[in-house]
Design a protein around this motif. Structure first.
Motif, PDB file in Angstrom:
ATOM      1  N   PRO A   1       1.037  -1.081   0.068  1.00 32.86           N
ATOM      2  CA  PRO A   1       0.113   0.149  -0.013  1.00 32.86           C
ATOM      3  C   PRO A   1       0.919   1.261  -0.067  1.00 32.86           C
ATOM      4  CG  PRO A   1      -0.143  -1.044   2.268  1.00 32.86           C
ATOM      5  CD  PRO A   1       0.473  -2.086   1.253  1.00 32.86           C
ATOM      6  N   SER A   2       0.311   2.352  -0.528  1.00 30.72           N
ATOM      7  CA  SER A   2       1.074   3.513  -0.784  1.00 30.72           C
ATOM      8  C   SER A   2       0.954   4.155   1.024  1.00 30.72           C
ATOM      9  CB  SER A   2       0.371   4.518  -1.585  1.00 30.72           C
ATOM     10  OG  SER A   2      -0.755   5.160  -0.806  1.00 30.72           O
ATOM     11  N   PRO A   3       2.348   5.170   0.921  1.00 33.12           N
ATOM     12  CA  PRO A   3       2.316   5.656   2.436  1.00 33.12           C
ATOM     13  C   PRO A   3       1.023   6.247   2.743  1.00 33.12           C
ATOM     14  CG  PRO A   3       3.664   6.618   0.842  1.00 33.12           C
ATOM     15  CD  PRO A   3       3.256   5.455   0.348  1.00 33.12           C
ATOM     16  N   TYR A   4       0.514   6.781   1.668  1.00 33.88           N
ATOM     17  CA  TYR A   4      -0.800   7.746   2.063  1.00 33.88           C
ATOM     18  C   TYR A   4      -1.964   6.839   2.487  1.00 33.88           C
ATOM     19  CZ  TYR A   4       1.949  10.943  -0.231  1.00 33.88           C
ATOM     20  OH  TYR A   4       3.080  11.924  -0.698  1.00 33.88           O
ATOM     21  N   SER A   5      -2.239   5.738   1.797  1.00 35.29           N
ATOM     22  CA  SER A   5      -3.435   4.749   2.256  1.00 35.29           C
ATOM     23  C   SER A   5      -2.977   4.215   3.412  1.00 35.29           C
ATOM     24  CB  SER A   5      -3.552   3.842   1.027  1.00 35.29           C
ATOM     25  OG  SER A   5      -2.590   2.851   0.851  1.00 35.29           O
ATOM     26  N   SER A   6      -1.781   3.884   3.744  1.00 33.25           N
ATOM     27  CA  SER A   6      -1.555   3.275   5.209  1.00 33.25           C
ATOM     28  C   SER A   6      -1.650   4.408   6.339  1.00 33.25           C
ATOM     29  CB  SER A   6       0.095   2.887   5.280  1.00 33.25           C
ATOM     30  OG  SER A   6       0.193   1.823   4.206  1.00 33.25           O
ATOM     31  N   ARG A   7      -1.592   5.701   6.084  1.00 39.05           N
ATOM     32  CA  ARG A   7      -1.889   6.484   6.914  1.00 39.05           C
ATOM     33  C   ARG A   7      -3.477   6.869   7.156  1.00 39.05           C
ATOM     34  NH1 ARG A   7       2.445  10.730   4.249  1.00 39.05           N
ATOM     35  NH2 ARG A   7       4.259   9.549   4.601  1.00 39.05           N
ATOM     36  N   ARG A   8      -4.071   6.581   5.987  1.00 37.88           N
ATOM     37  CA  ARG A   8      -5.497   6.767   6.245  1.00 37.88           C
ATOM     38  C   ARG A   8      -6.111   5.552   6.852  1.00 37.88           C
ATOM     39  NH1 ARG A   8      -5.076   8.487   0.622  1.00 37.88           N
ATOM     40  NH2 ARG A   8      -5.654   6.827   0.119  1.00 37.88           N
TER      41      ARG A   8
ATOM     42  N   GLY B   1      -5.189   9.928  -7.067  1.00 39.73           N
ATOM     43  CA  GLY B   1      -5.931   9.126  -8.263  1.00 39.73           C
ATOM     44  C   GLY B   1      -6.499   7.935  -7.596  1.00 39.73           C
ATOM     45  N   ASP B   2      -6.430   7.815  -6.226  1.00 41.36           N
ATOM     46  CA  ASP B   2      -6.628   6.396  -5.451  1.00 41.36           C
ATOM     47  C   ASP B   2      -7.998   6.889  -4.823  1.00 41.36           C
ATOM     48  OD1 ASP B   2      -5.402   8.086  -3.819  1.00 41.36           O
ATOM     49  OD2 ASP B   2      -4.598   6.127  -2.574  1.00 41.36           O
TER      50      ASP B   2
END
Length: 364
Positions: free
Chosen positions: A3-10, A73-74
């Motif tokens: 997962p991207s760091p952003y999705s992991s943070r969310r 974009g995700d």
């Protein structure tokens, strides 16, 4: 694919939301929006649903249609000028009954508008949730901090090698030169307004550069940083133009010993107030406590000053992955001052020093 760091943070934020009994959080602080999505524009909001990504929405306006498609974009996007209000209006239809909002970032007028927009949804104050996550940096963030520190290190090395720190130049000239050299090493710009203080001005902790000329024998304090991928570095070095006088050597040695004690105290579980005390006690023991005029340091990341605060009044404890500065200083009014500062990452063993410029006294 991980997962991207952003999705992991969310995902980490969703866990906090469920613990707080919230169905969603409306994120309007642009720094927090960037942390959670990577979006770098000037107008955005984010509705993070506690349930899953499918019901999370990103909002911005028409100026950022293309940019948001590239950077976010995700996530499903809502394109409206008043993106926060549009997401608030959509909350009920996404199954939100209790909506948290960043009460530490929302004005009274904005809160009234949100109250009208949410209808029957209950608005609940939820300050500091994203900042709680931001306290501990992930490796993507640390890599950006490391690059920002490297840009600052290289710029200072270039400045010194080129003879840019010399008598006759003004504080303004040297500060601008240093900032331009950071850009030449990949920085988007300075992390904050560069402090360049010569002679008696070096005793002013946050002196702003003037047309004061550097003179032989001056202490020159340089407090500066680079901005890379949104992350800030912070470093202070104090040099002497020419051979140092005995009082300058003694003052420098005292601050260097204090800074070393502060660095050594950066261990997981340490109370931030005790880290400050470890460095401050060195200066107090030398009879200079009244001339150490500020806290020991602060967190650094997407903002130049973040939690935690390393100070006598600071609260909380350190954890592995926190990025902080250690910057003791002693200031002799009308005469000169010394500050030595590094940006470091707390690790399970010894703290990782990201600013690599020598801490030895440099005589130019």
């Amino acid at each position: 694919m991980p997962p991207s760091p952003y999705s992991s943070r969310r995902q980490a934020l969703r866990e906090l939301l469920r613990a707080a009994d919230l169905d969603a959080l409306l994120v309007t602080d642009l720094v927090n929006v960037r942390y959670l999505t990577g979006f770098t524009g000037s107008n955005a909001a984010l509705l993070v649903h506690a349930r899953d990504e499918a019901t999370t929405r990103f909002g911005t306006d028409g100026r950022y249609v293309t940019q948001s498609a590239d950077e976010v974009g995700d996530l499903e996007r809502v394109i409206e000028r008043s993106s926060a209000l549009a997401l608030a209006e959509a909350a009920a239809g996404l199954g939100v009954r209790r909506l948290g909002f960043e009460s530490d970032a929302v004005t009274v007028e904005a809160h009234l508008a949100l109250s009208d927009a949410v209808g029957a949804v209950h608005l609940q104050r939820a300050p500091g949730l994203v900042q709680q996550l931001r306290l501990v940096k992930d490796e993507t963030e640390i890599a950006a901090l490391r690059a920002a520190c490297a840009a600052a290190d290289s710029a200072l090395a270039d400045l010194i090698e080129a003879g840019g720190l010399c008598p006759g130049r003004t504080e303004r000239e040297v500060a601008l030169d240093l900032e331009n050299r950071m850009r030449g090493h990949g920085a988007a710009g300075p992390a904050f307004e560069t402090i360049l203080a010569a002679g008696a001005n070096s005793a002013i902790p946050h002196h702003r550069p003037t047309d004061t000329e550097l003179r032989r024998g001056d202490l020159v304090k340089l407090d500066f940083g680079a901005l890379v991928d949104g992350y800030h570095s912070d470093m202070t070095r104090t040099v002497v133009l020419g051979p140092a006088a005995d009082w300058q050597r003694e003052l420098y040695a005292l601050v260097a010993a204090s800074q070393a004690a502060g660095r050594a105290a950066l261990v997981p579980g340490a109370a931030v107030s005790r880290v400050d005390a470890a460095a401050r006690d060195v200066i107090v023991a030398a009879g200079r406590g009244a001339e150490f005029l500020h806290g020991l340091g602060h967190g650094v990341g997407l903002q130049i000053h973040e939690a935690p605060a390393l100070s006598a009044s600071g609260t909380g404890t350190l954890a592995s992955g926190m990025a902080v500065t250690v910057e003791p200083g002693v200031y002799l009014a009308g005469r000169g001052g010394v500050r030595i500062e590094d940006t470091l990452v707390v690790r399970d063993g010894e703290a990782e020093v990201l600013t690599r410029t020598t801490r030895e006294l440099v005589e130019l």
